[in-house]
Design a protein around this motif. Structure first.
Motif, PDB file in Angstrom:
ATOM      1  N   HIS A 163       0.815  -1.207   0.000  1.00  9.92           N
ATOM      2  CA  HIS A 163       0.000   0.000   0.000  1.00  9.92           C
ATOM      3  C   HIS A 163       0.855   1.266   0.000  1.00  9.92           C
ATOM      4  CE1 HIS A 163      -3.449  -2.623   1.656  1.00  9.92           C
ATOM      5  NE2 HIS A 163      -3.583  -2.439   0.355  1.00  9.92           N
ATOM      6  N   LEU A 164       2.018   1.229   0.635  1.00 10.24           N
ATOM      7  CA  LEU A 164       2.923   2.383   0.563  1.00 10.24           C
ATOM      8  C   LEU A 164       3.338   2.623  -0.885  1.00 10.24           C
ATOM      9  CD1 LEU A 164       4.706   4.594   1.711  1.00 10.24           C
ATOM     10  CD2 LEU A 164       6.449   2.855   2.212  1.00 10.24           C
ATOM     11  N   ARG A 165       3.698   1.552  -1.589  1.00  7.05           N
ATOM     12  CA  ARG A 165       4.074   1.675  -3.001  1.00  7.05           C
ATOM     13  C   ARG A 165       2.898   2.230  -3.809  1.00  7.05           C
ATOM     14  NH1 ARG A 165       5.086  -3.203  -3.771  1.00  7.05           N
ATOM     15  NH2 ARG A 165       7.309  -3.183  -3.269  1.00  7.05           N
ATOM     16  N   GLN A 166       1.698   1.737  -3.536  1.00  2.72           N
ATOM     17  CA  GLN A 166       0.517   2.190  -4.266  1.00  2.72           C
ATOM     18  C   GLN A 166       0.269   3.686  -4.038  1.00  2.72           C
ATOM     19  OE1 GLN A 166      -3.002  -0.042  -3.287  1.00  2.72           O
ATOM     20  NE2 GLN A 166      -4.285   0.985  -4.792  1.00  2.72           N
ATOM     21  N   ILE A 167       0.420   4.143  -2.797  1.00  8.80           N
ATOM     22  CA  ILE A 167       0.223   5.557  -2.475  1.00  8.80           C
ATOM     23  C   ILE A 167       1.227   6.429  -3.230  1.00  8.80           C
ATOM     24  CG2 ILE A 167       0.472   7.274  -0.624  1.00  8.80           C
ATOM     25  CD1 ILE A 167      -0.608   5.006   1.287  1.00  8.80           C
ATOM     26  N   LEU A 168       2.508   6.071  -3.142  1.00 10.30           N
ATOM     27  CA  LEU A 168       3.552   6.891  -3.762  1.00 10.30           C
ATOM     28  C   LEU A 168       3.450   6.899  -5.285  1.00 10.30           C
ATOM     29  CD1 LEU A 168       6.609   5.929  -1.502  1.00 10.30           C
ATOM     30  CD2 LEU A 168       5.113   7.934  -1.334  1.00 10.30           C
ATOM     31  N   LEU A 169       3.162   5.742  -5.874  1.00  8.97           N
ATOM     32  CA  LEU A 169       3.043   5.672  -7.334  1.00  8.97           C
ATOM     33  C   LEU A 169       1.834   6.452  -7.829  1.00  8.97           C
ATOM     34  CD1 LEU A 169       4.033   1.960  -8.059  1.00  8.97           C
ATOM     35  CD2 LEU A 169       5.396   4.012  -8.465  1.00  8.97           C
ATOM     36  N   ASN A 170       0.744   6.409  -7.066  1.00  4.44           N
ATOM     37  CA  ASN A 170      -0.462   7.141  -7.451  1.00  4.44           C
ATOM     38  C   ASN A 170      -0.205   8.645  -7.435  1.00  4.44           C
ATOM     39  OD1 ASN A 170      -3.164   8.336  -7.412  1.00  4.44           O
ATOM     40  ND2 ASN A 170      -3.884   6.238  -7.132  1.00  4.44           N
ATOM     41  N   LEU A 171       0.448   9.128  -6.363  1.00  2.52           N
ATOM     42  CA  LEU A 171       0.744  10.556  -6.265  1.00  2.52           C
ATOM     43  C   LEU A 171       1.709  10.993  -7.374  1.00  2.52           C
ATOM     44  CD1 LEU A 171       1.111  10.942  -2.395  1.00  2.52           C
ATOM     45  CD2 LEU A 171      -0.795  11.723  -3.820  1.00  2.52           C
ATOM     46  N   PHE A 172       2.717  10.162  -7.646  1.00  7.16           N
ATOM     47  CA  PHE A 172       3.671  10.501  -8.701  1.00  7.16           C
ATOM     48  C   PHE A 172       2.985  10.492 -10.071  1.00  7.16           C
ATOM     49  CE2 PHE A 172       6.856   9.893 -11.914  1.00  7.16           C
ATOM     50  CZ  PHE A 172       7.880  10.734 -11.511  1.00  7.16           C
ATOM     51  N   SER A 173       2.124   9.501 -10.281  1.00 11.84           N
ATOM     52  CA  SER A 173       1.413   9.397 -11.553  1.00 11.84           C
ATOM     53  C   SER A 173       0.595  10.653 -11.815  1.00 11.84           C
ATOM     54  CB  SER A 173       0.507   8.162 -11.541  1.00 11.84           C
ATOM     55  OG  SER A 173      -0.205   8.057 -12.753  1.00 11.84           O
ATOM     56  N   ASN A 174      -0.074  11.179 -10.782  1.00 11.60           N
ATOM     57  CA  ASN A 174      -0.828  12.420 -10.939  1.00 11.60           C
ATOM     58  C   ASN A 174       0.098  13.591 -11.228  1.00 11.60           C
ATOM     59  OD1 ASN A 174      -3.330  11.306 -10.597  1.00 11.60           O
ATOM     60  ND2 ASN A 174      -3.554  11.881  -8.461  1.00 11.60           N
ATOM     61  N   ALA A 175       1.248  13.644 -10.532  1.00 10.03           N
ATOM     62  CA  ALA A 175       2.209  14.732 -10.752  1.00 10.03           C
ATOM     63  C   ALA A 175       2.704  14.728 -12.197  1.00 10.03           C
ATOM     64  CB  ALA A 175       3.379  14.596  -9.783  1.00 10.03           C
ATOM     65  N   ALA A 176       2.876  13.525 -12.751  1.00 10.16           N
ATOM     66  CA  ALA A 176       3.320  13.416 -14.146  1.00 10.16           C
ATOM     67  C   ALA A 176       2.180  13.736 -15.115  1.00 10.16           C
ATOM     68  CB  ALA A 176       3.864  12.015 -14.404  1.00 10.16           C
ATOM     69  N   LYS A 177       0.999  13.218 -14.802  1.00 11.53           N
ATOM     70  CA  LYS A 177      -0.150  13.371 -15.696  1.00 11.53           C
ATOM     71  C   LYS A 177      -0.562  14.838 -15.842  1.00 11.53           C
ATOM     72  CE  LYS A 177      -3.550  10.509 -14.951  1.00 11.53           C
ATOM     73  NZ  LYS A 177      -4.774   9.920 -14.342  1.00 11.53           N
ATOM     74  N   TYR A 178      -0.544  15.576 -14.722  1.00 11.83           N
ATOM     75  CA  TYR A 178      -1.015  16.961 -14.729  1.00 11.83           C
ATOM     76  C   TYR A 178       0.129  17.973 -14.787  1.00 11.83           C
ATOM     77  CZ  TYR A 178      -5.404  14.750 -13.404  1.00 11.83           C
ATOM     78  OH  TYR A 178      -6.524  13.968 -13.385  1.00 11.83           O
ATOM     79  N   ASN A 179       1.295  17.548 -15.281  1.00 13.44           N
ATOM     80  CA  ASN A 179       2.438  18.452 -15.362  1.00 13.44           C
ATOM     81  C   ASN A 179       2.412  19.219 -16.682  1.00 13.44           C
ATOM     82  OD1 ASN A 179       5.067  19.579 -14.699  1.00 13.44           O
ATOM     83  ND2 ASN A 179       5.309  17.797 -13.372  1.00 13.44           N
ATOM     84  N   LYS A 180       3.409  20.072 -16.845  1.00 12.95           N
ATOM     85  CA  LYS A 180       3.517  20.891 -18.054  1.00 12.95           C
ATOM     86  C   LYS A 180       4.734  20.466 -18.871  1.00 12.95           C
ATOM     87  CE  LYS A 180       1.963  24.935 -15.425  1.00 12.95           C
ATOM     88  NZ  LYS A 180       2.445  26.179 -14.816  1.00 12.95           N
ATOM     89  N   GLU A 181       4.817  20.948 -20.061  1.00 12.06           N
ATOM     90  CA  GLU A 181       5.989  20.713 -20.905  1.00 12.06           C
ATOM     91  C   GLU A 181       7.232  21.245 -20.196  1.00 12.06           C
ATOM     92  OE1 GLU A 181       7.546  19.185 -24.504  1.00 12.06           O
ATOM     93  OE2 GLU A 181       5.455  19.227 -23.843  1.00 12.06           O
ATOM     94  N   ASN A 182       8.284  20.416 -20.138  1.00 11.33           N
ATOM     95  CA  ASN A 182       9.534  20.774 -19.455  1.00 11.33           C
ATOM     96  C   ASN A 182       9.350  21.048 -17.963  1.00 11.33           C
ATOM     97  OD1 ASN A 182      11.097  20.700 -21.914  1.00 11.33           O
ATOM     98  ND2 ASN A 182      10.182  22.685 -22.442  1.00 11.33           N
ATOM     99  N   GLY A 183       8.312  20.443 -17.382  1.00 14.50           N
ATOM    100  CA  GLY A 183       8.058  20.614 -15.955  1.00 14.50           C
ATOM    101  C   GLY A 183       8.994  19.757 -15.114  1.00 14.50           C
ATOM    102  N   THR A 184       8.869  19.907 -13.793  1.00 14.02           N
ATOM    103  CA  THR A 184       9.715  19.137 -12.881  1.00 14.02           C
ATOM    104  C   THR A 184       8.860  18.419 -11.844  1.00 14.02           C
ATOM    105  OG1 THR A 184      10.000  20.977 -11.314  1.00 14.02           O
ATOM    106  CG2 THR A 184      11.601  20.802 -13.104  1.00 14.02           C
ATOM    107  N   ILE A 185       9.395  17.299 -11.352  1.00 13.46           N
ATOM    108  CA  ILE A 185       8.815  16.585 -10.216  1.00 13.46           C
ATOM    109  C   ILE A 185       9.948  16.271  -9.255  1.00 13.46           C
ATOM    110  CG2 ILE A 185       7.508  14.583  -9.393  1.00 13.46           C
ATOM    111  CD1 ILE A 185       6.383  14.260 -12.199  1.00 13.46           C
ATOM    112  N   GLU A 186       9.790  16.685  -8.011  1.00 11.11           N
ATOM    113  CA  GLU A 186      10.791  16.405  -6.990  1.00 11.11           C
ATOM    114  C   GLU A 186      10.145  15.528  -5.920  1.00 11.11           C
ATOM    115  OE1 GLU A 186      11.678  20.291  -5.627  1.00 11.11           O
ATOM    116  OE2 GLU A 186      12.980  20.787  -7.308  1.00 11.11           O
TER     117      GLU A 186
END
Length: 421
Positions: A163-186
Motif C-alpha cells: 500500500h505504501l508503493r501504491q500511495i507513492l506511485l499514485n501521487l507521482f502518476s498524478n504529478a506526471a499526468k497533470y504536469n507541463k511541458e519541461n516541468g519538474t517533479i521532486e
C-alpha cells in the motif's frame, strides 16, 4: 378531588398534548423518510453518473487496442509501424487494468475488506523500486525528475509495503499526468521521528504542474470521481478515484496527507506514515529481493488452467524463463498428474481456481491430502481472476502457498515462483 368542571378540561389538555406529540413524531418520521428518499435519489444519480463515466473510460482504451490491431493486420511488413502499435496496445492495456483496479480498490475500501499488510520489508529497497518505476513513467517525456533521501535511521520495517508503493506511485502518476511541458517533479523521503518501537517517515511529491484551486483542494480533491477541469477525463483519463483511495489507505495506515497547491503553478503532497521497526530483520523481507534466476532452468511446473488462451500465455512465460510445463485442464486432471508424478518431480503448481469438473480450491485440498512426502510442501500458487481479499483468504485456507491475480505479467510470475521454490 377534581371538580366536575375541571375533569373535561384536563382530559382536553391531555388529548391536545397527545395529539401534538403524535403530529411531532409524524413530522419527524416524514422528514426521516424524505431524507432517505433524497439520499437514495442522490445515490442513484451518482451510480448513473459513475456508470456513464466508466463506460467512456473503459471504451477508450479498448478502442485503442482494437484500432491498433486493425492497423497491425494491414501493415504486417512495416515492422516500425507494428512496433509502434504494440507499444500503444501495451499502454492502453495497462490503463484499462488501472481503471479496473481503482474500482475494485474503492469497492474493497467501502466494504471494509481492504486491510493493510503487516509484513517485514526494507524501505531502501522499496524506494529504489518506486524510483525506477517513476523514472520509467517520465522516460519519454520532457519532465525532469529528482529524488532525495534525506535520512533513514531505520530501513528494516514492518507494515504494508504494497500500500505504501501504491500511495507513492499514485501521487507521482498524478504529478506526471497533470504536469507541463519541461516541468519538474521532486520527491523526498525522510525519517522524521522514532521511538523504541516506531519510526515515522515523511514522503513529499512536488510538481510544477497545472495546480488546483483552493476550493477544489478543500472540498473535492479527495472525493470519488472528481477532476477539476471540464473535459479532464478525456485529456487526462482515469476514474477520478485515485486520490480518494490514497486518502483511505493513508488513514488505514494511521497516517496523514496534506496538500499545497497554486492554480497554474503546481502542487505538493506530503504524506506522513508510522511503521513498526523490525528489530529482528528476517529472511522474509530478503525474499522479496532478487534471486538466482537460473533456478528456473529445468524446473517442472504443473499448470492447471481451463482457458486455452491463458494456458498459451502462461506456457510462453514459463518456457521463456527456462522452465518445463505439464498441462492440466481442470482440477481433477491436476490432482491426477501430480499423483502420477515422481516425488519431488514437480517443483511448482500454478492453479487456476474457477475450472470445470473440479475447481482449484478442491484440487489443492486433494493434493495436500495425498500420502506422499511432497504433497504438503510443494508450492501451489493460485493464478486466478478472483482478486478480492476474501478470495485470497479462501486460497490460503484451502492450502495455497500464494495468490496471484490475473492479468499476470512475466516479471510478477517469475518473482512469485522464485520466492517459493
Amino acid at each position: 378531588a377534581k371538580s366536575s368542571e375541571e375533569k373535561p378540561m384536563i382530559h382536553s389538555l391531555v388529548l391536545l398534548k397527545n395529539t401534538t406529540e403524535f403530529h411531532a413524531q409524524e413530522q419527524k418520521e416524514h422528514e426521516r423518510l424524505r431524507a432517505e428518499v433524497d439520499e437514495a435519489t442522490l445515490a442513484n444519480k451518482a451510480k448513473t453518473e459513475f456508470l456513464s463515466r466508466m463506460s467512456h473510460d473503459i471504451r477508450t482504451p479498448i478502442n485503442g487496442v482494437m484500432g491498433m490491431l486493425e492497423i497491425i493486420k494491414k501493415n504486417r511488413e512495416d515492422h516500425e509501424r507494428v512496433d509502434d502499435c504494440l507499444e500503444k496496445i501495451h499502454v492502453s492495456s495497462e490503463h484499462l487494468l488501472s481503471l479496473i483496479n481503482d474500482v475494485l480498490d474503492m469497492s474493497k475500501l467501502e466494504s471494509g475488506h481492504m486491510e493493510p499488510e503487516h509484513v517485514p520489508f526494507d524501505l531502501d529497497d522499496l524506494m529504489k523500486n518506486v524510483r525506477a518505476l517513476n523514472e520509467a513513467q517520465v522516460a519519454k517525456t520532457s519532465i525532469v525528475y529528482t529524488y532525495s533521501k534525506i535520512s533513514f535511521a531505520h530501513a528494516k520495517l514492518i507494515g504494508s509495503p504494497l500500500h505504501l508503493r501504491q500511495i507513492l506511485l499514485n501521487l507521482f502518476s498524478n504529478a506526471a499526468k497533470y504536469n507541463k511541458e519541461n516541468g519538474t517533479i521532486e520527491t523526498y523521503a525522510e525519517e522524521i521521528a522514532c521511538d523504541e518501537n516506531t519510526a515515522t517517515f515523511r514522503f513529499t511529491i512536488r510538481d510544477t504542474g497545472i495546480g488546483m484551486s483552493e476550493d477544489f483542494v478543500n472540498n473535492e480533491l479527495f472525493e470519488p470521481f472528481t477532476q477539476e477541469k471540464q473535459g479532464a477525463r478525456t485529456q487526462y483519463q482515469g476514474t477520478g478515484l485515485g486520490m480518494s483511495i490514497v486518502k483511505e489507505l493513508i488513514e488505514k495506515m494511521n497516517g496523514t496527507i496534506t496538500v499545497e497547491s497554486v492554480l497554474g503553478e503546481g502542487s505538493a503532497f506530503t504524506v506522513t506514515l508510522p511503521f513498526e521497526i523490525d528489530k529482528h530483520p528476517s529472511a522474509q523481507a530478503a525474499a522479496n529481493g532478487a534471486a538466482d534466476e537460473t533456478a528456473l532452468h529445468g524446473l517442472k511446473v504443473l499448470l492447471a488452467e481451463d482457458n486455452e488462451l491463458n494456458m498459451e500465455i502462461a506456457e510462453f512465460f514459463l518456457e521463456d524463463m527456462g522452465a518445463e510445463t505439464m498441462q492440466a485442464w481442470n482440477g481433477k486432471e491436476a490432482v491426477e498428474v501430480f499423483r502420477n508424478s515422481a516425488p519431488g518431480e514437480i517443483g511448482v503448481i500454478l492453479m487456476d481456481i474457477m475450472m470445470p469438473v473440479m475447481d482449484g480450491l478442491e484440487a489443492v485440498q486433494r493434493i495436500r491430502a495425498l500420502d506422499r512426502p511432497d504433497a504438503k510442501t510443494v508450492p501451489i500458487i493460485a493464478m486466478t481472476a478472483n482478486a478480492f481479499s476474501e478470495d485470497v483468504e479462501r486460497s490460503r485456507k484451502a492450502g495455497m502457498t500464494e495468490h496471484l491475480s490475473k492479468p499476470l505479467n512475466a516479471e510478477t510470475l517469475k518473482k512469485a515462483i522464485l520466492r517459493n521454490i
